[in-house]
Design a protein around this motif. Structure first.
Motif, PDB file in Angstrom:
ATOM      1  N   VAL A  87       0.837  -1.191   0.000  1.00  0.00           N
ATOM      2  CA  VAL A  87       0.000   0.000   0.000  1.00  0.00           C
ATOM      3  C   VAL A  87       0.876   1.246   0.000  1.00  0.00           C
ATOM      4  O   VAL A  87       1.788   1.369   0.818  1.00  0.00           O
ATOM      5  CB  VAL A  87      -0.929   0.023   1.236  1.00  0.00           C
ATOM      6  CG1 VAL A  87      -1.786   1.283   1.240  1.00  0.00           C
ATOM      7  CG2 VAL A  87      -1.816  -1.221   1.249  1.00  0.00           C
ATOM      8  N   GLU A  88       0.586   2.147  -0.930  1.00  0.00           N
ATOM      9  CA  GLU A  88       1.272   3.433  -0.949  1.00  0.00           C
ATOM     10  C   GLU A  88       0.404   4.433  -0.192  1.00  0.00           C
ATOM     11  O   GLU A  88      -0.822   4.413  -0.286  1.00  0.00           O
ATOM     12  CB  GLU A  88       1.471   3.900  -2.388  1.00  0.00           C
ATOM     13  CG  GLU A  88       2.240   5.203  -2.482  1.00  0.00           C
ATOM     14  CD  GLU A  88       2.466   5.626  -3.917  1.00  0.00           C
ATOM     15  OE1 GLU A  88       3.202   6.587  -4.137  1.00  0.00           O
ATOM     16  OE2 GLU A  88       1.899   4.974  -4.804  1.00  0.00           O
ATOM     17  N   GLU A  89       1.023   5.314   0.548  1.00  0.00           N
ATOM     18  CA  GLU A  89       0.241   6.271   1.315  1.00  0.00           C
ATOM     19  C   GLU A  89       0.918   7.636   1.352  1.00  0.00           C
ATOM     20  O   GLU A  89       2.126   7.770   1.189  1.00  0.00           O
ATOM     21  CB  GLU A  89       0.006   5.773   2.745  1.00  0.00           C
ATOM     22  CG  GLU A  89       1.246   5.637   3.582  1.00  0.00           C
ATOM     23  CD  GLU A  89       0.939   5.143   4.978  1.00  0.00           C
ATOM     24  OE1 GLU A  89       1.607   5.610   5.921  1.00  0.00           O
ATOM     25  OE2 GLU A  89       0.041   4.290   5.142  1.00  0.00           O
ATOM     26  N   VAL A  90       0.092   8.648   1.560  1.00  0.00           N
ATOM     27  CA  VAL A  90       0.542  10.013   1.780  1.00  0.00           C
ATOM     28  C   VAL A  90      -0.110  10.491   3.067  1.00  0.00           C
ATOM     29  O   VAL A  90      -1.299  10.265   3.290  1.00  0.00           O
ATOM     30  CB  VAL A  90       0.140  10.935   0.606  1.00  0.00           C
ATOM     31  CG1 VAL A  90       0.387  12.393   0.960  1.00  0.00           C
ATOM     32  CG2 VAL A  90       0.908  10.569  -0.646  1.00  0.00           C
ATOM     33  N   VAL A 250       1.352  18.148  -5.287  1.00  0.00           N
ATOM     34  CA  VAL A 250       0.768  17.934  -6.609  1.00  0.00           C
ATOM     35  C   VAL A 250       1.235  16.607  -7.198  1.00  0.00           C
ATOM     36  O   VAL A 250       0.476  15.909  -7.877  1.00  0.00           O
ATOM     37  CB  VAL A 250       1.131  19.108  -7.542  1.00  0.00           C
ATOM     38  CG1 VAL A 250       0.811  18.764  -8.996  1.00  0.00           C
ATOM     39  CG2 VAL A 250       0.363  20.364  -7.143  1.00  0.00           C
ATOM     40  N   ALA A 251       2.474  16.235  -6.894  1.00  0.00           N
ATOM     41  CA  ALA A 251       3.012  14.984  -7.427  1.00  0.00           C
ATOM     42  C   ALA A 251       2.251  13.761  -6.926  1.00  0.00           C
ATOM     43  O   ALA A 251       2.326  12.690  -7.525  1.00  0.00           O
ATOM     44  CB  ALA A 251       4.495  14.860  -7.066  1.00  0.00           C
ATOM     45  N   GLU A 252       1.509  13.900  -5.830  1.00  0.00           N
ATOM     46  CA  GLU A 252       0.770  12.774  -5.260  1.00  0.00           C
ATOM     47  C   GLU A 252      -0.740  12.929  -5.414  1.00  0.00           C
ATOM     48  O   GLU A 252      -1.517  12.215  -4.789  1.00  0.00           O
ATOM     49  CB  GLU A 252       1.097  12.643  -3.760  1.00  0.00           C
ATOM     50  CG  GLU A 252       2.577  12.549  -3.439  1.00  0.00           C
ATOM     51  CD  GLU A 252       3.195  11.250  -3.912  1.00  0.00           C
ATOM     52  OE1 GLU A 252       2.445  10.355  -4.345  1.00  0.00           O
ATOM     53  OE2 GLU A 252       4.424  11.133  -3.869  1.00  0.00           O
ATOM     54  N   GLN A 253      -1.174  13.858  -6.261  1.00  0.00           N
ATOM     55  CA  GLN A 253      -2.604  14.153  -6.331  1.00  0.00           C
ATOM     56  C   GLN A 253      -3.434  12.997  -6.880  1.00  0.00           C
ATOM     57  O   GLN A 253      -4.655  12.962  -6.693  1.00  0.00           O
ATOM     58  CB  GLN A 253      -2.838  15.406  -7.167  1.00  0.00           C
ATOM     59  CG  GLN A 253      -2.457  15.274  -8.628  1.00  0.00           C
ATOM     60  CD  GLN A 253      -2.743  16.555  -9.398  1.00  0.00           C
ATOM     61  OE1 GLN A 253      -3.753  17.199  -9.185  1.00  0.00           O
ATOM     62  NE2 GLN A 253      -1.836  16.927 -10.282  1.00  0.00           N
ATOM     63  N   ASP A 254      -2.787  12.030  -7.543  1.00  0.00           N
ATOM     64  CA  ASP A 254      -3.569  10.898  -8.038  1.00  0.00           C
ATOM     65  C   ASP A 254      -4.079  10.023  -6.901  1.00  0.00           C
ATOM     66  O   ASP A 254      -4.946   9.170  -7.102  1.00  0.00           O
ATOM     67  CB  ASP A 254      -2.757  10.066  -9.023  1.00  0.00           C
ATOM     68  CG  ASP A 254      -1.437   9.575  -8.455  1.00  0.00           C
ATOM     69  OD1 ASP A 254      -0.917  10.221  -7.530  1.00  0.00           O
ATOM     70  OD2 ASP A 254      -0.924   8.548  -8.922  1.00  0.00           O
ATOM     71  N   LEU A 255      -3.573  10.230  -5.685  1.00  0.00           N
ATOM     72  CA  LEU A 255      -4.107   9.517  -4.522  1.00  0.00           C
ATOM     73  C   LEU A 255      -5.380  10.163  -3.999  1.00  0.00           C
ATOM     74  O   LEU A 255      -6.121   9.557  -3.236  1.00  0.00           O
ATOM     75  CB  LEU A 255      -3.065   9.490  -3.399  1.00  0.00           C
ATOM     76  CG  LEU A 255      -1.881   8.543  -3.568  1.00  0.00           C
ATOM     77  CD1 LEU A 255      -0.901   8.727  -2.425  1.00  0.00           C
ATOM     78  CD2 LEU A 255      -2.336   7.103  -3.644  1.00  0.00           C
ATOM     79  N   GLY A 280      -9.532  20.278  -4.649  1.00  0.00           N
ATOM     80  CA  GLY A 280      -9.433  21.570  -5.321  1.00  0.00           C
ATOM     81  C   GLY A 280      -8.380  21.592  -6.408  1.00  0.00           C
ATOM     82  O   GLY A 280      -7.709  20.590  -6.687  1.00  0.00           O
ATOM     83  N   ALA A 281      -8.229  22.759  -7.021  1.00  0.00           N
ATOM     84  CA  ALA A 281      -7.223  22.943  -8.063  1.00  0.00           C
ATOM     85  C   ALA A 281      -5.853  23.172  -7.429  1.00  0.00           C
ATOM     86  O   ALA A 281      -5.745  23.696  -6.314  1.00  0.00           O
ATOM     87  CB  ALA A 281      -7.599  24.133  -8.941  1.00  0.00           C
ATOM     88  N   GLY A 282      -4.801  22.767  -8.140  1.00  0.00           N
ATOM     89  CA  GLY A 282      -3.447  22.948  -7.640  1.00  0.00           C
ATOM     90  C   GLY A 282      -3.116  24.413  -7.432  1.00  0.00           C
ATOM     91  O   GLY A 282      -3.602  25.302  -8.156  1.00  0.00           O
ATOM     92  N   ARG A 283      -2.276  24.678  -6.432  1.00  0.00           N
ATOM     93  CA  ARG A 283      -1.897  26.054  -6.115  1.00  0.00           C
ATOM     94  C   ARG A 283      -0.581  26.038  -5.356  1.00  0.00           C
ATOM     95  O   ARG A 283      -0.078  24.980  -4.957  1.00  0.00           O
ATOM     96  CB  ARG A 283      -2.982  26.716  -5.261  1.00  0.00           C
ATOM     97  CG  ARG A 283      -3.121  26.113  -3.867  1.00  0.00           C
ATOM     98  CD  ARG A 283      -4.325  26.649  -3.133  1.00  0.00           C
ATOM     99  NE  ARG A 283      -4.397  26.109  -1.781  1.00  0.00           N
ATOM    100  CZ  ARG A 283      -5.480  26.145  -1.033  1.00  0.00           C
ATOM    101  NH1 ARG A 283      -6.601  26.669  -1.521  1.00  0.00           N
ATOM    102  NH2 ARG A 283      -5.479  25.650   0.197  1.00  0.00           N
ATOM    103  N   SER A 290       3.957  23.435  -4.599  1.00  0.00           N
ATOM    104  CA  SER A 290       2.775  23.110  -5.387  1.00  0.00           C
ATOM    105  C   SER A 290       1.959  22.045  -4.662  1.00  0.00           C
ATOM    106  O   SER A 290       2.443  20.933  -4.438  1.00  0.00           O
ATOM    107  CB  SER A 290       3.183  22.605  -6.778  1.00  0.00           C
ATOM    108  OG  SER A 290       3.841  23.620  -7.501  1.00  0.00           O
ATOM    109  N   VAL A 291       0.742  22.395  -4.283  1.00  0.00           N
ATOM    110  CA  VAL A 291      -0.097  21.484  -3.503  1.00  0.00           C
ATOM    111  C   VAL A 291      -1.507  21.467  -4.075  1.00  0.00           C
ATOM    112  O   VAL A 291      -1.894  22.313  -4.875  1.00  0.00           O
ATOM    113  CB  VAL A 291      -0.148  21.907  -2.020  1.00  0.00           C
ATOM    114  CG1 VAL A 291       1.225  21.829  -1.379  1.00  0.00           C
ATOM    115  CG2 VAL A 291      -0.725  23.317  -1.881  1.00  0.00           C
ATOM    116  N   VAL A 292      -2.259  20.479  -3.631  1.00  0.00           N
ATOM    117  CA  VAL A 292      -3.674  20.343  -3.984  1.00  0.00           C
ATOM    118  C   VAL A 292      -4.483  20.330  -2.688  1.00  0.00           C
ATOM    119  O   VAL A 292      -4.215  19.519  -1.800  1.00  0.00           O
ATOM    120  CB  VAL A 292      -3.927  19.038  -4.766  1.00  0.00           C
ATOM    121  CG1 VAL A 292      -5.417  18.825  -4.985  1.00  0.00           C
ATOM    122  CG2 VAL A 292      -3.201  19.071  -6.095  1.00  0.00           C
ATOM    123  N   PRO A 293      -5.468  21.228  -2.517  1.00  0.00           N
ATOM    124  CA  PRO A 293      -6.303  21.218  -1.310  1.00  0.00           C
ATOM    125  C   PRO A 293      -7.306  20.072  -1.349  1.00  0.00           C
ATOM    126  O   PRO A 293      -7.948  19.830  -2.371  1.00  0.00           O
ATOM    127  CB  PRO A 293      -7.006  22.578  -1.343  1.00  0.00           C
ATOM    128  CG  PRO A 293      -7.034  22.948  -2.791  1.00  0.00           C
ATOM    129  CD  PRO A 293      -5.796  22.357  -3.409  1.00  0.00           C
TER     130      PRO A 293
END
Length: 383
Positions: A87-90, A250-255, A280-283, A290-293
């Motif tokens: 299992v991959e996790e963030v 952002v690199a992990e947003q597919d999770l 949300g959208a990346g910011r 670079s993050v995703v809310p």
């Protein structure tokens, strides 16, 4: 001494023995290229190889696979081959917040005579605030009240919402539909008498406020004695439901997929389940990253009712491989033109066994090879 480290853009071969540039992490064509965590783990292995040349075999370029290593090369520690999911996790920290923050605007002219205390809860049929010592009542519905309710008014969704609330509060004797009939007016009179309003059968604009569910009072914008003016904000409210607001790279947003299950780690160490409510959208955050809310809603609405003014940890997970054999990534040894090998330890006997690698997650690598079974012990560096 060097070791090939895979890169995301590199073309791989399904046969590392025939392709010197083959990426050992993707030797199995049925597997995806490793994610960032897997690359870091692979780099760690390569670093160990360079750092310890001349010592324990994990720190050397291995001899041909399956050749007995002998007791002189016995590893300093061993680990079991384990069967299970990879299992991959963030993990991300974020504050607990109440959902649906909004203002309540008064529509009745007069003097404010009562407002609720901050952080209190108001349910359907209860007093939200009072003007001229008469209550404004909270009802359930998604359409704002926009006109007076009275017999002879045009049919509409607001009438239906009012009748649904009257029925839910126990005032019946009419057909629940979008028509304000004389029977509806009779039920309204009984309700008005019960809540301390004149029993007229009519409901003036502003006497009821619709919300999608129970509300929490954030703060009152007016105090008893203040003038109540139509259109003026009198309360700040939110939903009684809570959510956790976090940011993930952002690199992990597919999770982060809406509806995906999550785990919330409480301040006392306990866990409670949740689901991703919105992404949300990346910011760029305050650290210029670079993050995703991500908003996470709790499966148990009451789990965080006593957790305020603190952050909790949200764990987002994705299964990379199900029911596979895996070892710590530090057990992998680079083998000349053969991908990877592990040291299998059986009593006093140590031998190198070539393995194929698959998925990588959480510091572990999926492997398969001759004689590799659940419970097999393999060499690892001493921690």
């Amino acid at each position: 001494m060097t070791s090939d480290i895979p890169t995301p853009d590199r073309q791989t071969s399904t046969d590392p023995a025939k392709d010197p540039a083959a990426d050992p992490f993707t030797a199995d064509p049925g597997r995806r290229r490793p994610r960032r965590g897997a690359l870091i783990a692979a780099i760690t292995v390569a670093g160990v190889v360079v750092a310890g040349a001349g010592g324990f075999l994990l720190y050397e370029r291995p001899s041909p696979a399956s050749k007995p290593a002998g007791n002189a090369h016995r590893p300093p520690a061993t680990a079991e081959v384990v069967r299970g999911d990879l299992v991959e996790e963030v993990r991300a920290f974020g504050p607990v917040r109440f959902s649906g923050d909004r203002g309540v605007k008064n529509q009745i002219r007069g003097i404010v005579t009562w407002t609720p205390a901050g952080n209190s809860g108001i349910g359907r049929g209860e007093k939200l605030y009072a003007v001229d010592d008469k209550p404004v009542i909270l009802l359930r519905g998604n359409l704002p009240a926009w006109r007076e309710f009275a017999p002879g008014m045009a049919d509409g969704r607001d009438v239906l919402a009012l009748e649904e609330n009257l029925a839910a509060l126990g005032y019946t004797g009419f057909t629940v539909d979008d028509e304000y009939s004389q029977k509806t007016a009779a039920a309204v009179k009984r309700w008005q008498k019960a809540v301390g309003l004149p029993a007229t059968g009519k409901i003036e604009l502003g006497r009821v406020v619709f919300a999608s569910g129970p509300v929490r009072i954030d703060k009152a914008a007016a105090r008893p004695g203040d003038a109540a003016e139509p259109g003026a904000e009198i309360l700040r409210i939110s939903s009684a439901a809570q959510h956790v607001a976090v940011e993930i790279p952002v690199a992990e947003q597919d999770l982060a997929v809406k509806g995906a299950k999550t785990t919330i780690m409480m301040p006392d160490g306990s866990e409670t389940p949740g689901r991703i409510a919105s992404v949300g959208a990346g910011r760029l955050n305050k650290d210029n990253e670079s993050v995703v809310p991500v908003s996470v809603r709790l499966s148990d609405p009451d789990a965080l009712k006593n957790v305020q003014n603190t952050d909790v940890q949200v764990v987002l997970k994705r299964v990379e491989a199900r029911d596979v054999l895996s070892v710590p990534v530090t057990a992998l040894l680079p083998a000349d033109r053969e991908g990877y090998a592990v040291q299998v330890v059986q009593g006093t006997r140590v031998r190198l066994v070539p393995v194929k690698t698959g998925a990588f997650a959480d510091g572990r690598a999926e492997i398969s090879g001759s004689g590799i079974t659940e419970g097999t012990r393999v060499g690892v560096p001493k921690l």
